[in-house]
Design an enzyme around this catalytic site. Sequence first.
Site, PDB file in Angstrom:
ATOM      1  N   HIS A   1      26.148   6.363   4.469  1.00 41.82           N
ATOM      2  CA  HIS A   1      26.980   5.173   4.284  1.00 41.82           C
ATOM      3  C   HIS A   1      27.131   4.371   5.567  1.00 41.82           C
ATOM      4  CE1 HIS A   1      28.175   6.886   0.408  1.00 41.82           C
ATOM      5  NE2 HIS A   1      28.735   5.726   0.127  1.00 41.82           N
TER       6      HIS A   1
ATOM      7  N   ASP B   1      34.676  10.440  -0.198  1.00 41.80           N
ATOM      8  CA  ASP B   1      34.304   9.529  -1.295  1.00 41.80           C
ATOM      9  C   ASP B   1      33.382  10.272  -2.262  1.00 41.80           C
ATOM     10  OD1 ASP B   1      34.244   7.257  -2.842  1.00 41.80           O
ATOM     11  OD2 ASP B   1      32.954   6.093  -1.523  1.00 41.80           O
TER      12      ASP B   1
ATOM     13  N   ASP C   1      28.899  10.683   6.124  1.00 40.68           N
ATOM     14  CA  ASP C   1      27.742  11.414   5.606  1.00 40.68           C
ATOM     15  C   ASP C   1      26.450  11.001   6.297  1.00 40.68           C
ATOM     16  OD1 ASP C   1      27.486   8.885   4.527  1.00 40.68           O
ATOM     17  OD2 ASP C   1      27.180   9.560   2.454  1.00 40.68           O
TER      18      ASP C   1
ATOM     19  N   HIS D   1      37.054  -3.355  -0.613  1.00 40.15           N
ATOM     20  CA  HIS D   1      36.353  -4.058  -1.690  1.00 40.15           C
ATOM     21  C   HIS D   1      36.735  -5.531  -1.643  1.00 40.15           C
ATOM     22  CE1 HIS D   1      34.381  -0.683  -3.742  1.00 40.15           C
ATOM     23  NE2 HIS D   1      35.406   0.024  -3.295  1.00 40.15           N
TER      24      HIS D   1
END
Length: 368
Positions: free
Chosen positions: A243, A264, A240, A188
Amino acid sequence: MSAHHTAGRYLTPQGWRRGVIHIEDGRIAVLDGAPAPTAIDGEWTILPGFIDLHVHGGGGADVMDGGDAFTTIARTHARYGTTSLLTTTMTAPREEIEAVLAAIGRHAAAPRPTGSARVLGVHLEGPYINPQKLGAQPDFATTAALEDLERQCAMAPIRVVTIAPEIAGHLDVVRFLSARGIRAQVGHSVGTYEDGVRALEHGASGFTHLFNAMTGLHHRTPGITGAAFAHADYCELIPDLVHVHPGAIRAALRAIPHLYCVSDSTAATGMPDGHYHLGRHRVTKSLGCVRLADGTLAGSTLTLDQALRNLVHMGLSVEDASRRLSTYPADYLGIADRGRIAVGAWADLVALDADLNVVAVHIEGESL
């Protein structure tokens, strides 16, 4: 003393064997059998149980709910072969985060509920992130203070902390965490390549959901992603196939020796399409994805058995995929008695059919 066994073709650190795994008091006592290079039709494949270091929710429950949510989440993921996990927080006001940490601390110290994955501790994903790169995190990012982290580390077994290294003072926090054996992960972040390298030099040991919520790789501005590609030994990624594009996953696999996979996952995991919450956010599950109202991806509905199938479909061997879902996460946390089928290790096992669907799970010897 409780003793039982399971049989089939099982994966050890030395390779495949066919025979019987004897379990006593929740641990692997004896491995009988001979090397088994090929599978037999109809035979179960037994792998180490999956270890998920980034779990926000499951079964309709969110980590930030506290209370019974942890058991609901751990039982939901156990059905899909995850035998241990880190409960992962969302960015929120300090008082809210600390209430959840206290609750996780109590849960982790209590006996493991039946049918439940083992909660190994906490991944603190926020609030020590960059407000310019929230992703799906609520807007409560703040600068880390050592006195806050001292208090929070006493409340619960914090194992991983996501942190934006470009924020003033955060390199000192990285050093503080590293000295305590806590894995500081860059994430982030709007930091530069140089910020990422400096974080590693100060003791950071990983990167949070590689590619997502960080500066990307460009040949003249390599960014945080470039720092991971050039220098990381361990790094988490969400496989997945939403992402991260499979081509980007392949590139990361070639660059990062111990790339490991996380879900996640959110409260929507294991649930039908509809509306759920992720921390303070309202999210919608549809078409296998979870998104905010503006379309931003907000975690996933991935389970690690599906992650295994995705990796194998991409061309990885079952052995390689298994290491990235079990052994590497355990090694990253410094846990020697999980993530592998070996004498003395916890009997955390997942049995799969020929299509790699889960048919049985053992958690610390308990058969689900």
